[in-house]
Design a protein around this motif. Structure first.
Motif, PDB file in Angstrom:
ATOM      1  N   SER A  59       0.840  -1.201   0.000  1.00  0.00           N
ATOM      2  CA  SER A  59       0.000   0.000   0.000  1.00  0.00           C
ATOM      3  C   SER A  59       0.873   1.249   0.000  1.00  0.00           C
ATOM      4  O   SER A  59       2.012   1.206   0.480  1.00  0.00           O
ATOM      5  CB  SER A  59      -0.876   0.042   1.260  1.00  0.00           C
ATOM      6  OG  SER A  59      -1.773  -1.024   1.261  1.00  0.00           O
ATOM      7  N   ASP A 110      -4.859  10.418   5.379  1.00  0.00           N
ATOM      8  CA  ASP A 110      -6.212  10.538   4.820  1.00  0.00           C
ATOM      9  C   ASP A 110      -6.959   9.208   4.803  1.00  0.00           C
ATOM     10  O   ASP A 110      -8.183   9.181   4.827  1.00  0.00           O
ATOM     11  CB  ASP A 110      -6.155  11.098   3.385  1.00  0.00           C
ATOM     12  CG  ASP A 110      -5.739  12.563   3.370  1.00  0.00           C
ATOM     13  OD1 ASP A 110      -5.776  13.203   4.450  1.00  0.00           O
ATOM     14  OD2 ASP A 110      -5.354  13.073   2.285  1.00  0.00           O
ATOM     15  N   SER A 111      -6.207   8.113   4.726  1.00  0.00           N
ATOM     16  CA  SER A 111      -6.865   6.799   4.707  1.00  0.00           C
ATOM     17  C   SER A 111      -7.406   6.427   6.076  1.00  0.00           C
ATOM     18  O   SER A 111      -8.187   5.491   6.206  1.00  0.00           O
ATOM     19  CB  SER A 111      -5.864   5.719   4.265  1.00  0.00           C
ATOM     20  OG  SER A 111      -4.995   5.428   5.353  1.00  0.00           O
TER      21      SER A 111
END
Ligand code: GRF
Length: 204
Positions: free
Chosen positions: A114, A131-132
């Motif tokens: 990721s 942000d995730s």
């Protein structure tokens, strides 16, 4: 003793952590060359202060720099065992990667697969992680292949980020563990412990 060439583009805190680990006897290696695509990278000045050979490399006929081909010949002459990308922001040409197959590693400031790929460097990575809303981040050391951040993963360390308020806080926590992970992995190479078995990298 494992002979290293370290590629850098910026401040060079990972280069420092490698040199510190060598100087304190935790890492049985020697940095024979430091290479940058930027002649003014602070990491290059650090290397010069340590009397390490330095090169500036460029893919576009820059007069002050050498080409990747000429650099490859220098690294062969120096009998470099392992090339370490420690914050090197330029893409390594495919033929250079082929020439040093399974002898180039990179440190990435997130848990691959990721948050990797083109454009995922520096604070961009930590902003994407922030942000995730991920609760863990970390550092990954992987082999370099022809695609950004896609080579086989050698080792990872994670860090709890559940309470962070900013991407910068993530960056700080991850950088601390990078400084532990990278010298540790290089020492595994020095001890001949890094093997590829059944398409997986194992340390044994
Ligand atoms: C590190 O976060 C590393 O993971 C990434 O670039 C940054 C380099 O930092 N590839 P430094 O130059 O070693 O301080």
């Amino acid at each position: 003793m494992l002979k290293l060439a370290v590629f850098v583009s910026g401040r060079g805190s990972n280069l420092k952590s490698i040199v510190d680990s060598i100087e304190t006897g935790k890492l049985n290696a020697i940095v024979l060359a430091v290479i940058s695509n930027k002649s003014d990278a602070p990491a290059l000045s650090f290397a010069k202060d340590k009397s390490i050979l330095t090169f500036v490399v460029s893919s576009n006929n820059n007069q002050e720099a050498i080409s990747f081909f000429d650099l490859s010949q220098k690294l062969i002459e120096l009998e470099i065992d392992l090339i370490v990308l420690a914050g090197f922001l330029k893409k390594i040409p495919d033929d250079f990667v082929e020439l040093f197959e399974n002898r180039i590693i990179n440190i990435h400031p997130a848990l691959l697969p990721s948050f990797g790929g083109k454009g995922m460097y520096g604070l961009n990575v930590h902003k994407a992680v922030f942000d995730s809303s991920a609760k863990l981040s970390g550092a990954t050391v992987h082999f370099v292949n022809q695609n950004y951040d896609e080579g086989k993963i050698i080792a990872q360390k994670c860090v709890d980020i559940s309470d962070v308020k900013t991407p910068e806080e993530i960056a700080d926590r991850v950088l601390n563990i990078e400084h532990l992970l990278l010298p540790e992995v290089i020492q595994f190479f020095a001890e001949g412990k890094v093997k590829i078995i059944n398409q997986r990298v194992v340390i044994e």
